[in-house]
Design a protein around this motif. Structure first.
Motif, PDB file in Angstrom:
ATOM      1  N   VAL A  85      -2.723  13.382 -43.206  1.00  0.00           N
ATOM      2  CA  VAL A  85      -2.594  13.968 -41.740  1.00  0.00           C
ATOM      3  C   VAL A  85      -2.069  14.319 -40.756  1.00  0.00           C
ATOM      4  CG1 VAL A  85      -4.591  15.376 -40.466  1.00  0.00           C
ATOM      5  CG2 VAL A  85      -4.994  14.886 -42.117  1.00  0.00           C
ATOM      6  N   ARG A  86      -1.724  12.738 -40.389  1.00  0.00           N
ATOM      7  CA  ARG A  86      -1.246  12.161 -39.355  1.00  0.00           C
ATOM      8  C   ARG A  86       0.680  12.605 -39.147  1.00  0.00           C
ATOM      9  NH1 ARG A  86      -5.007   8.281 -39.102  1.00  0.00           N
ATOM     10  NH2 ARG A  86      -3.535   6.582 -39.391  1.00  0.00           N
ATOM     11  N   LEU A  87       1.107  12.415 -40.389  1.00  0.00           N
ATOM     12  CA  LEU A  87       2.063  12.528 -40.313  1.00  0.00           C
ATOM     13  C   LEU A  87       2.868  13.916 -40.399  1.00  0.00           C
ATOM     14  CD1 LEU A  87       2.896   9.955 -44.052  1.00  0.00           C
ATOM     15  CD2 LEU A  87       3.977   9.643 -41.656  1.00  0.00           C
ATOM     16  N   ALA A  88       1.398  14.911 -41.139  1.00  0.00           N
ATOM     17  CA  ALA A  88       2.567  15.618 -41.623  1.00  0.00           C
ATOM     18  C   ALA A  88       2.435  16.555 -39.845  1.00  0.00           C
ATOM     19  CB  ALA A  88       1.003  16.841 -41.930  1.00  0.00           C
ATOM     20  N   ALA A  89       1.451  16.003 -39.154  1.00  0.00           N
ATOM     21  CA  ALA A  89       1.366  15.993 -38.027  1.00  0.00           C
ATOM     22  C   ALA A  89       2.674  16.195 -37.067  1.00  0.00           C
ATOM     23  CB  ALA A  89       0.038  16.238 -36.914  1.00  0.00           C
ATOM     24  N   ALA A  90       3.048  15.132 -37.117  1.00  0.00           N
ATOM     25  CA  ALA A  90       4.131  14.359 -36.920  1.00  0.00           C
ATOM     26  C   ALA A  90       5.837  15.156 -36.687  1.00  0.00           C
ATOM     27  CB  ALA A  90       5.018  13.124 -37.349  1.00  0.00           C
ATOM     28  N   TYR A  91       5.326  16.199 -38.253  1.00  0.00           N
ATOM     29  CA  TYR A  91       6.516  16.604 -37.960  1.00  0.00           C
ATOM     30  C   TYR A  91       6.690  18.805 -37.210  1.00  0.00           C
ATOM     31  CZ  TYR A  91       8.101  15.250 -43.041  1.00  0.00           C
ATOM     32  OH  TYR A  91       8.745  13.846 -43.719  1.00  0.00           O
ATOM     33  N   GLU A  92       5.982  19.257 -36.760  1.00  0.00           N
ATOM     34  CA  GLU A  92       5.507  19.756 -35.474  1.00  0.00           C
ATOM     35  C   GLU A  92       5.748  20.863 -36.201  1.00  0.00           C
ATOM     36  OE1 GLU A  92       7.747  18.870 -32.626  1.00  0.00           O
ATOM     37  OE2 GLU A  92       5.824  16.952 -31.940  1.00  0.00           O
ATOM     38  N   GLU A  93       7.062  21.010 -37.067  1.00  0.00           N
ATOM     39  CA  GLU A  93       7.296  22.724 -37.469  1.00  0.00           C
ATOM     40  C   GLU A  93       7.311  22.564 -38.838  1.00  0.00           C
ATOM     41  OE1 GLU A  93      10.953  24.268 -35.010  1.00  0.00           O
ATOM     42  OE2 GLU A  93      10.776  22.433 -34.003  1.00  0.00           O
ATOM     43  N   PRO A  94       7.048  23.338 -39.329  1.00  0.00           N
ATOM     44  CA  PRO A  94       7.061  24.469 -41.044  1.00  0.00           C
ATOM     45  C   PRO A  94       8.456  23.429 -41.707  1.00  0.00           C
ATOM     46  CG  PRO A  94       5.513  25.187 -39.555  1.00  0.00           C
ATOM     47  CD  PRO A  94       5.965  24.574 -38.921  1.00  0.00           C
ATOM     48  N   ARG A  95       9.173  24.268 -40.784  1.00  0.00           N
ATOM     49  CA  ARG A  95      10.885  23.990 -41.064  1.00  0.00           C
ATOM     50  C   ARG A  95      11.184  22.241 -41.335  1.00  0.00           C
ATOM     51  NH1 ARG A  95      14.495  22.428 -37.880  1.00  0.00           N
ATOM     52  NH2 ARG A  95      14.180  22.748 -35.258  1.00  0.00           N
ATOM     53  N   LEU A  96      10.095  21.957 -40.493  1.00  0.00           N
ATOM     54  CA  LEU A  96      11.061  20.298 -41.250  1.00  0.00           C
ATOM     55  C   LEU A  96      10.322  19.835 -42.512  1.00  0.00           C
ATOM     56  CD1 LEU A  96      10.815  19.222 -37.164  1.00  0.00           C
ATOM     57  CD2 LEU A  96      12.855  19.413 -38.634  1.00  0.00           C
ATOM     58  N   LEU A  97       9.881  20.389 -42.222  1.00  0.00           N
ATOM     59  CA  LEU A  97       8.652  20.099 -43.668  1.00  0.00           C
ATOM     60  C   LEU A  97       9.193  19.647 -44.938  1.00  0.00           C
ATOM     61  CD1 LEU A  97       4.452  19.888 -43.276  1.00  0.00           C
ATOM     62  CD2 LEU A  97       6.507  18.314 -44.474  1.00  0.00           C
ATOM     63  N   LYS A  98       9.094  21.898 -44.891  1.00  0.00           N
ATOM     64  CA  LYS A  98       9.900  22.439 -45.892  1.00  0.00           C
ATOM     65  C   LYS A  98      11.498  21.307 -46.360  1.00  0.00           C
ATOM     66  CE  LYS A  98       8.348  27.106 -45.478  1.00  0.00           C
ATOM     67  NZ  LYS A  98       8.514  28.590 -45.073  1.00  0.00           N
ATOM     68  N   PHE A  99      12.524  21.292 -45.062  1.00  0.00           N
ATOM     69  CA  PHE A  99      13.626  20.777 -45.442  1.00  0.00           C
ATOM     70  C   PHE A  99      13.035  18.689 -45.870  1.00  0.00           C
ATOM     71  CE2 PHE A  99      16.565  17.395 -43.746  1.00  0.00           C
ATOM     72  CZ  PHE A  99      18.033  17.941 -44.953  1.00  0.00           C
ATOM     73  N   HIS A 100      12.264  18.409 -45.718  1.00  0.00           N
ATOM     74  CA  HIS A 100      12.628  17.194 -46.136  1.00  0.00           C
ATOM     75  C   HIS A 100      11.434  17.697 -47.943  1.00  0.00           C
ATOM     76  CE1 HIS A 100      10.746  13.043 -45.853  1.00  0.00           C
ATOM     77  NE2 HIS A 100      11.590  12.934 -46.285  1.00  0.00           N
ATOM     78  N   LEU A 101      10.825  18.606 -47.756  1.00  0.00           N
ATOM     79  CA  LEU A 101      10.136  18.816 -49.692  1.00  0.00           C
ATOM     80  C   LEU A 101      11.002  18.902 -50.116  1.00  0.00           C
ATOM     81  CD1 LEU A 101       7.976  18.836 -52.179  1.00  0.00           C
ATOM     82  CD2 LEU A 101       7.309  21.064 -51.000  1.00  0.00           C
ATOM     83  N   ASP A 102      12.595  19.672 -49.828  1.00  0.00           N
ATOM     84  CA  ASP A 102      13.611  20.017 -50.143  1.00  0.00           C
ATOM     85  C   ASP A 102      14.203  19.212 -51.154  1.00  0.00           C
ATOM     86  OD1 ASP A 102      14.951  22.073 -51.407  1.00  0.00           O
ATOM     87  OD2 ASP A 102      16.416  22.487 -50.116  1.00  0.00           O
ATOM     88  N   ASP A 103      14.484  18.341 -50.205  1.00  0.00           N
ATOM     89  CA  ASP A 103      15.442  17.409 -49.918  1.00  0.00           C
ATOM     90  C   ASP A 103      15.441  16.285 -51.239  1.00  0.00           C
ATOM     91  OD1 ASP A 103      17.788  15.797 -49.157  1.00  0.00           O
ATOM     92  OD2 ASP A 103      16.705  14.999 -47.665  1.00  0.00           O
ATOM     93  N   VAL A 104      14.339  15.404 -50.510  1.00  0.00           N
ATOM     94  CA  VAL A 104      13.281  14.711 -51.617  1.00  0.00           C
ATOM     95  C   VAL A 104      13.007  15.205 -52.746  1.00  0.00           C
ATOM     96  CG1 VAL A 104      11.961  13.402 -52.243  1.00  0.00           C
ATOM     97  CG2 VAL A 104      12.923  13.241 -49.411  1.00  0.00           C
TER      98      VAL A 104
END
Length: 217
Positions: A85-104
């Motif tokens: 939960v804390r890691l997810a909050a650190a991304y701040e913006e959904p696009r950053l999470l999307k980018f990291h999931l797409d990349d890895v």
């Protein structure tokens, strides 16, 4: 395309197409929003990469089904769940999470395609073939795809083949088949405790009802 790739691609595509507001909706995982679940998927992808490059010469100790352990139902209080939960909050913006999931996630998908399915790998103090490991992850992707869409009925669900294979694995873990009247999705949701069975379903389940839910870890 094998079931690992098909299930993983479908899940990543569903995440990539989510509007930002959906990341703040509850997921099917206790205590997690959709953004927390997506962060967990990034960690899952890293685990796939790590496992596929951790070879072992030892004999296999588990297969695609016995890889799974029946554990205590999650409460959302586990320290690792809280860390997610804390890691997810650190991304701040959904696009950053999307980018990291797409990349890895793309890298994990390519590694799976290139893997020697007969080679043995090590993970969580267990040894199994890469093929069995990837087959086990069909269950992981399918259940988490159901978690993703729990409160998002407009999002496409997991592939039918992945649902069917995951149901078959869950039935093998349970040592019993679910009633034929249960859809594959309902068997997985009820079987893993993601949805409580109705009174009618409890009657249909018979003795199996007393052994549910089967939380997997």
């Amino acid at each position: 395309m094998d079931l690992f790739s098909r299930s993983w691609t479908a899940l990543r595509t569903a995440v990539a197409e989510l509007p930002d507001e959906d990341f703040e909706q509850p997921s099917g995982c206790t205590g997690w929003l959709v953004r927390d679940l997506v962060c967990h998927l990034v960690i899952d992808a890293q685990d796939v990469l790590i496992t596929l490059v951790t070879p072992s010469e030892a004999e296999a100790t588990v297969n695609a089904v016995t890889y799974w352990n029946v554990v205590e139902a999650p409460t959302g209080d586990d320290p690792l769940d809280a860390l997610t939960v804390r890691l997810a909050a650190a991304y701040e913006e959904p696009r950053l999470l999307k980018f990291h999931l797409d990349d890895v996630g793309s890298a994990a998908g390519r590694a799976a395609e290139l893997a020697d399915r007969t080679a043995r790998v090590s993970t969580q103090d267990q040894i199994l073939t890469a093929g069995d490991y990837l087959s086990a992850y069909v269950m992981e992707w399918t259940l988490h795809h159901l978690d993703l869409i729990a409160e998002l009925p407009h999002v496409a669900g997991p592939p039918a083949e992945g649902l069917a294979r995951s149901r078959a694995m869950l039935e093998e873990i349970a040592g019993s088949a679910f009633p034929g009247s249960f859809s594959d999705e309902d068997a997985l949701l009820v079987g893993t405790g993601r949805r409580a069975p109705t009174a009618a379903e409890i009657i249909e389940l018979g003795p199996l009802a007393a052994r549910l839910p089967l939380a997997l870890g």
